[in-house]
Design a protein around this motif. Structure first.
Motif: not given
Length: 518
Positions: A402-422
């Motif tokens: 994800k674009d973090n607004g500083t000219g670089s990106v932030s590696p971010t979890q998809l919500t499915d990985s923890y809301i629907e982890s199973s």
């Protein structure tokens, strides 16, 4: 973003999501069954895949609990060659002695052998009352020798960032460490062939029971025992007696060993460097019992009136502890994949950027007013290259840059990985012949919220990589949506990309299942 979330909180979150969906499906389902006003369907959407050649990964144990430190060489022609090495500090021991008033009636200490010991991770098998072992993980050809050179590390390993002591330090897999002093016995590289049968190590030591001037030797045997008292396989690399005596033994009672800080400053650790064109590599767990260590085996001779009255064999053990790092020297892939395939490899190997929906496609799908029942990404294994399921990654991982607004990106979890982890998936699936077939990810929550226009859900590329334990978004009931850059899984797999002409029904696709009003 890091926030605390308990098991109950996760359950309530999942329950809320399920309840909401059940409400929608209850309304839709009733109409489908009784009024026949809704119909279901599915579409396959092309995905764009761009391979990413990784330069390095974080490799220290400062910010993560690393379980495996690989050592050796693995030359897979369809992936990058890896020469995996280890850098580690040694634990401090206080009150060391090498002499006790060397006169008649006192004890004389004599250094006999210095050995670097690394217990293998192995599984015991008992048949007919005889116990044998199998190494838990081994990649490559164990019959081809790998050169192992043990060197003195001369780069200070610090937990704090020297440029900003308020922050933790970090060491990456391509870091350079000073130090050329060879510690191997006779300065000769050790020929490494991992074997589960290596449960003993024999060496000669001087028989000091005759006299201190005696040079006659006898054979001694070393063994390593686990917590259950079983004799387990281990790697033993003899170190040079003269060098280690000068660096360590002769300094035991000097200021260099007067405190842990003095010791860490004086002896900054060891480098266990693997080199070669081919061979095998295995993982060592440096944080478990029995502990990997550098051991100084010595004899205490009780002398009276110039005669040896008794001898006692003992040892000083310096565990491989403190700051530890992995080194991965990666070489380019020998057999580059064709345009319709791509490679995913752990450590400092390869990942891939996956573009599934752009803004135009999102707007087009939103106009359909569909209820999204399921959304999944599937990646098929190239079965002409990957024929053995046990040597390729057992799980892949998917996240978003994800674009973090500083000219670089932030590696971010998809919500499915923890809301629907199973249901998130990513595990290797096999066919009826037990051959590796595919990896599938369920990203229904992400796609649904993206089409609903939720602010936190964007069309920025997804990243596919080899799964690593530090990728788990929830540890000890703590949710961390930031994806770490660690990876110590050296396995690789060749996958089919989204080219329909070349890969047909096994191309990489985004499949969306939906319900809509007739």
């Amino acid at each position: 973003m890091i926030r605390k979330i308990g098991v109950l909180g996760i359950s309530l979150l999942c329950f809320a999501a399920i309840t909401s969906c059940e409400k929608d499906f209850s309304e839709v389902g009733t109409n489908v069954v009784t009024n026949d006003k809704f119909e279901t369907g599915e579409i396959l959407l092309d995905v764009e895949i761009t391979p990413i050649d990784l330069q390095n990964v974080q490799a220290d144990n400062i910010n993560a609990n690393i379980s495996d430190y690989w050592l050796g060489v693995y030359n897979n022609p369809n992936a990058k060659k890896i020469e995996a090495s280890i850098v580690s500090q040694l634990g401090y021991i206080s009150g060391l002695k090498t002499q006790e008033n060397v006169v008649d009636g006192d004890t004389i200490f004599s250094l006999d052998k210095v050995i670097l010991k690394l217990p293998y991770q192995a599984t015991a098998k008992t048949s007919g009352g005889v116990t044998s072992y199998k190494l838990d993980s081994i990649l490559g050809d164990p019959n081809t020798a790998v050169d192992i050179q043990v060197l003195q590390n001369e780069t200070f390993l610090n937990t704090l960032d020297p440029l900003d002591p308020t922050k933790k330090n970090s060491f990456f897999s391509d870091a350079e460490y000073l130090g050329n002093t060879v510690l191997n016995e006779n300065s000769t590289p050790y020929s490494f062939k991992p074997k589960a049968s290596d449960t003993i190590f024999k060496f000669n030591r001087i028989d000091r029971s005759i006299s201190l001037a005696n040079t006659t030797t006898y054979e001694d045997t070393l063994r390593v025992y686990n917590a259950q008292g079983a004799n387990i396989p281990f790697l033993a690399i003899p170190l040079d007696l003269t060098t280690m005596k000068s660096i360590f033994w002769d300094e035991f009672e000097n200021t260099s060993f007067s405190s842990k800080d003095d010791f860490d400053e004086y002896f900054k650790g060891i480098k266990i460097i693997a080199t070669g064109n081919d061979g095998a590599m295995v993982p060592f767990n440096l944080a478990t019992t029995p502990t990997p260590s550098v051991d100084f085996y010595y004899t205490k001779s009780i002398v009276e009136a110039g005669n040896v009255k008794d001898t006692i064999q003992s040892k000083y053990t310096f565990p491989l502890s403190g700051i530890r790092n992995s080194l991965y020297k990666m070489s380019p892939i020998a057999m580059q994949p064709p345009a319709n395939k791509f490679v995913i490899q752990g450590t400092a190997g390869n990942s891939a950027e996956i573009k599934i929906l752009d803004n135009a496609k999102v707007q087009e799908l939103k106009a359909n007013n569909w209820l999204i029942n399921d959304a999944s990404l599937t990646f098929y294994v190239d079965q002409t290259i990957n024929t053995e399921a046990n040597i390729i990654p057992q799980q892949l991982f998917l996240y978003q840059n994800k674009d973090n607004g500083t000219g670089s990106v932030s590696p971010t979890q998809l919500t499915d990985s923890y809301i629907e982890s199973s249901f998130f998936g990513g595990f290797l699936q096999k066919n009826d012949n037990e051959s590796p077939e595919k990896y599938t990810f369920r990203i229904t929550n992400y796609v649904t919220n993206l089409l609903n226009g939720e602010a936190d859900f964007t069309t920025e590329p997804l990243i596919l990589k080899v799964y690593n334990p530090t990728d788990n978004p929830i540890v000890n009931n703590i949710l961390n949506t930031k994806v770490k850059t660690y990876n110590w899984n050296p396995r690789s797999v060749t996958l089919l990309n989204g080219n329909e002409a070349s890969n047909g029904t096994k191309r990489a696709v985004l499949k969306i299942s939906y319900s809509k009003e007739k």
